[in-house]
Each structure stands twice: as C-alpha cells, then as structure tokens.
Design an enzyme around this catalytic site. Structure first.
Site, PDB file in Angstrom:
ATOM      1  N   SER A 274      20.069  -6.578  59.059  1.00  0.00           N
ATOM      2  CA  SER A 274      20.526  -7.564  58.080  1.00  0.00           C
ATOM      3  C   SER A 274      20.679  -6.926  56.705  1.00  0.00           C
ATOM      4  O   SER A 274      20.126  -5.865  56.426  1.00  0.00           O
ATOM      5  CB  SER A 274      19.552  -8.751  57.972  1.00  0.00           C
ATOM      6  OG  SER A 274      19.551  -9.527  59.153  1.00  0.00           O
ATOM      7  N   SER A 312      24.096  -8.063  62.776  1.00  0.00           N
ATOM      8  CA  SER A 312      23.654  -7.772  61.415  1.00  0.00           C
ATOM      9  C   SER A 312      23.937  -8.977  60.530  1.00  0.00           C
ATOM     10  O   SER A 312      25.074  -9.212  60.128  1.00  0.00           O
ATOM     11  CB  SER A 312      24.376  -6.531  60.877  1.00  0.00           C
ATOM     12  OG  SER A 312      23.880  -6.173  59.613  1.00  0.00           O
ATOM     13  N   GLU A 314      24.408 -10.740  57.348  1.00  0.00           N
ATOM     14  CA  GLU A 314      24.723 -10.230  56.016  1.00  0.00           C
ATOM     15  C   GLU A 314      25.278 -11.348  55.142  1.00  0.00           C
ATOM     16  O   GLU A 314      26.242 -12.031  55.517  1.00  0.00           O
ATOM     17  CB  GLU A 314      25.704  -9.060  56.124  1.00  0.00           C
ATOM     18  CG  GLU A 314      25.134  -7.940  57.001  1.00  0.00           C
ATOM     19  CD  GLU A 314      25.998  -6.705  57.076  1.00  0.00           C
ATOM     20  OE1 GLU A 314      27.170  -6.772  56.641  1.00  0.00           O
ATOM     21  OE2 GLU A 314      25.517  -5.681  57.582  1.00  0.00           O
TER      22      GLU A 314
END
Length: 401
Positions: A274, A312, A314
């Site tokens: 992240s 991930s 984000e």
C-alpha cells in the site's frame, strides 16, 4: 515531533535500536546524495512548509517475548494536523483512489461534504481501530470542542499500510497513550523520515521504506503558493524502482528481504502492499480542484517506477489551509482560483507531481536496514551504489558520466 518508545527484553539490542531510530530525525535525504529533482522546495522541503501544518509521530520498537508468544514490534503512527493541533476549523479537501485495495477511514464524509475535520492518521493496518478511537477520545477531551460539536469528529480519517512482515500485528502494541503523544507533540519544522511513525515497519521496492516528505514553492504572477506532501510507502517490487529516471531496481538485484538468511526472489513477494499520500497547500482551492490535485499524485508515483500492483492499496488526500470553515458561525469571505485560469492550476499540478516523486525517494534514502518479526530482514537502500549508478548515467548533480 517524533516520540520513540522502546519496551525491550534485551537491553543491548534495545539500545542499538534506540540509537538507530533516534538518528532517523537527522537521516540523510535524497538531495544530500546529489540526486536531482525539478522544482523549488520550501525551507524544510516538507509538508510543514505549508503554514500551520503540524506533524507528530510515535515509533514503537519492541523485542520479541518468546515466553508469552509475542513477536517483535515495529510499528507506530504519524499524525498530520492541517491547521495545527489547537485549531478546530474544517479545511476543504479532495480524495483520489489510485487503487482501492486498502483502507482510509472517514473518506466518505470528505467525499460527501468536501470538508476535513480534525487530524489525519497514517499507521499499520491492525492499528486502525486504536488510532480511530484515540482520535475520537482526543477530540472529546475537556476544553477542546463544545460538547454538542464532539460528534463532528466521530468519523476520523485514518489510512493504513500493512506492516505484518516486520511487525507482530496481533500483539496490538500501539496504545491510546502512544497516539495521544503523536497528537500532542506535533510541530511544524523539519519532519523525521524513514523508520518512524506509521512507516516504522514498512518496506518499499523491497528495500526498507517508511515516511517521506517534500515540498514545492511556485510563483504565479504576484502570488506565491506552497504544496507539501507526506507519504507512507509500503509498495512496489524491486524491478519497478526508478530514481531520477534511472532504473535503479534493475541494477540492484541483491539485498532482497530475508527470513532466516534466505533471500526472497525479486518476483515472489505476494504480500499486501500500500501507499498513502497526503497533500497540503495554501492555495485557495475549491473541493473539486483539490480532488484534481489528489489525482496528480499518481503521476509522481509513476516517476519512481511503480505501476500500482493488483493488491497495492494506494490513495491520495489533498487539503487547503485557506478558506477554512468554522464549526460554528459563518465562514469568512472566500478566495478563489478560477478553473479557467491554466497558470495556477498547472503550476500546482506540477508541484504536486514533483513533491510526490521526491518524497518517495526521501523515504527510501532515510530508511535503515531493519530486522523484525521472526528474523525478517529488510535492507536499507545502499546509498553508495545508488550514487555510482546515477553517476554512470550522468544523473548525479554536478557530475559527468
């Protein structure tokens, strides 16, 4: 600005970790290595260059306790006060999802109203309940908010990245006292980077990662605006890493994370990743303009090579310290930047991209090698090798290939 807490079983080990962590506040930065970046930074090259913004951090380093089955602790919290810890006004804010496989609590309220009330927290995934409850309890303390307005702080804004590789997330080491320390000790000025606060147990590009910050000052006509960024990085595989346009990750294929002296394959790390980005500006932007600013963060991430992997999470949150909204009474007259005026918006977009790019490199440069849960080891970025690689590409400031 940063509180470091050590509750260690092995005294000598704790002392070494303590000295290493305390030195983080004076850790080298990317510009110290001669790495070139476009744009003009503010005096601290940090989010605190935006007047009023304060940052506080608590870092927890604890040894494992085999007798109780508790693993090593490498975690913490980073707090951003948009207007300083003594102010209660709301600020205008906008939010952008780069990839939604993560959590940033309280954002539905920001999306709906365009207002951010209270501080922002960056921490490890398992700490969200503690940080969120602590934010509410801090807002409800006597003398801070009128009792009938405490409810305005019941949807705290807290983002997470997963520190489970280095940190025993089930130990639940972070306490309300730790969060209060970060809230109360927050200050302007220089900001500690690397293995600190919420970034303590993070890794980025399969190097040690953590907290990074940067800023830009732009001049448009007779106006001067500042954009500041702080981020918590726990993202991207090694192969993605680019610094100053140079494929560093392809050149440094060793120094991969280890568990029990066994190095991982550069393509085998399937752990959750992240990246959290917070953008501050003193430009008098409206909510939709701040959302547009937040969207530009991904371009800065891309400059450092990340493609935002499948798992991930984000996110980018942007706020303006101008045109604040008091919790009671009418707001003062508003300033505005026209949507039809390309010059200020283009300058602010460019400043955001540049600051995000530099903040990502800053957190890598500042982070030191760390050993954590079950002997898991993540190496810090090797400065000497990065310098040599940049020299060979003619990209080091004032150096010819």
């Amino acid at each position: 600005m940063q509180k470091i807490t050590f509750r260690s079983v092995a005294a000598l080990s704790a002392l070494g970790l303590c000295l290493a962590a305390m030195s983080a506040s004076a850790a080298p930065r990317a510009r110290d290595l001669g790495i070139p970046f476009p744009g003009a930074p503010g005096p601290n090259d940090a989010i605190t260059d935006v007047t009023g913004v304060e940052v506080g951090q608590t870092t927890l380093i604890q040894d494992a306790d085999p007798s109780s089955g508790k693993g090593a602790v490498r975690t913490g919290v980073t707090v951003i006060h948009p207007l300083g810890k003594l102010k209660t006004d709301a600020v205008a804010a906008g939010f952008s999802v780069i990839n939604g496989t993560g959590e940033f609590t309280g954002i539905h309220m920001v999306d709906e109203t365009g207002l951010l009330l209270g501080p922002i927290g960056l921490t490890g995934t398992a700490n969200i309940p503690t940080v969120s409850q602590s934010f509410m309890d801090w807002a409800a303390r006597p003398g801070y908010l009128p009792k009938d307005l405490v409810f305005t702080h019941f949807l705290p804004v807290v983002g997470e990245t997963l520190d489970a590789r280095l940190n025993d997330i089930f130990r639940r080491a972070l306490t309300e006292k730790d969060v209060f320390a970060a809230l109360n000790d927050a200050k302007g000025g220089p900001v500690a980077e690397g293995n600190v606060g919420g970034g303590t147990g993070m890794q980025a590009y399969q190097f040690k990662g953590g907290i990074g910050t940067a800023s830009r000052v732009v001049h448009v006509g007779d106006k001067t605006y500042t954009v500041g960024v702080i981020l918590q990085a726990n993202n991207a595989p090694r192969r993605d890493l680019r610094i100053a346009g140079v494929p560093i990750g392809e050149a440094i294929k060793d120094l991969l994370p280890e568990r029990g002296h066994a190095a991982a394959d550069a393509t085998s790390d399937r752990s959750k990743n992240s990246l959290l980005i917070v953008i501050a500006t003193d430009a008098p932007l409206q909510v939709h303009q701040l959302t547009r600013l937040a969207r530009r963060a991904v371009l800065g991430v891309g400059r450092d090579g990340s493609t935002g992997g499948n798992m991930s999470g984000e996110f980018a949150l942007a706020f303006s310290t101008t045109n604040t909204t008091p919790l009671e009474g009418d707001p003062p007259p508003r300033q505005a930047i026209s949507d039809l005026d390309d010059r200020p918006m283009d300058a602010l977009f460019e400043a955001t991209v540049q600051a995000v790019e530099e903040a990502i490199v800053n957190q890598l440069v500042a982070s030191d090698t760390m050993v954590g849960l079950n002997g898991y080891k993540v190496y810090g970025l090797p400065h000497d090798r990065v310098i040599q690689i940049l020299k060979s590409h003619g990209r080091l400031t004032g150096v010819s290939p």
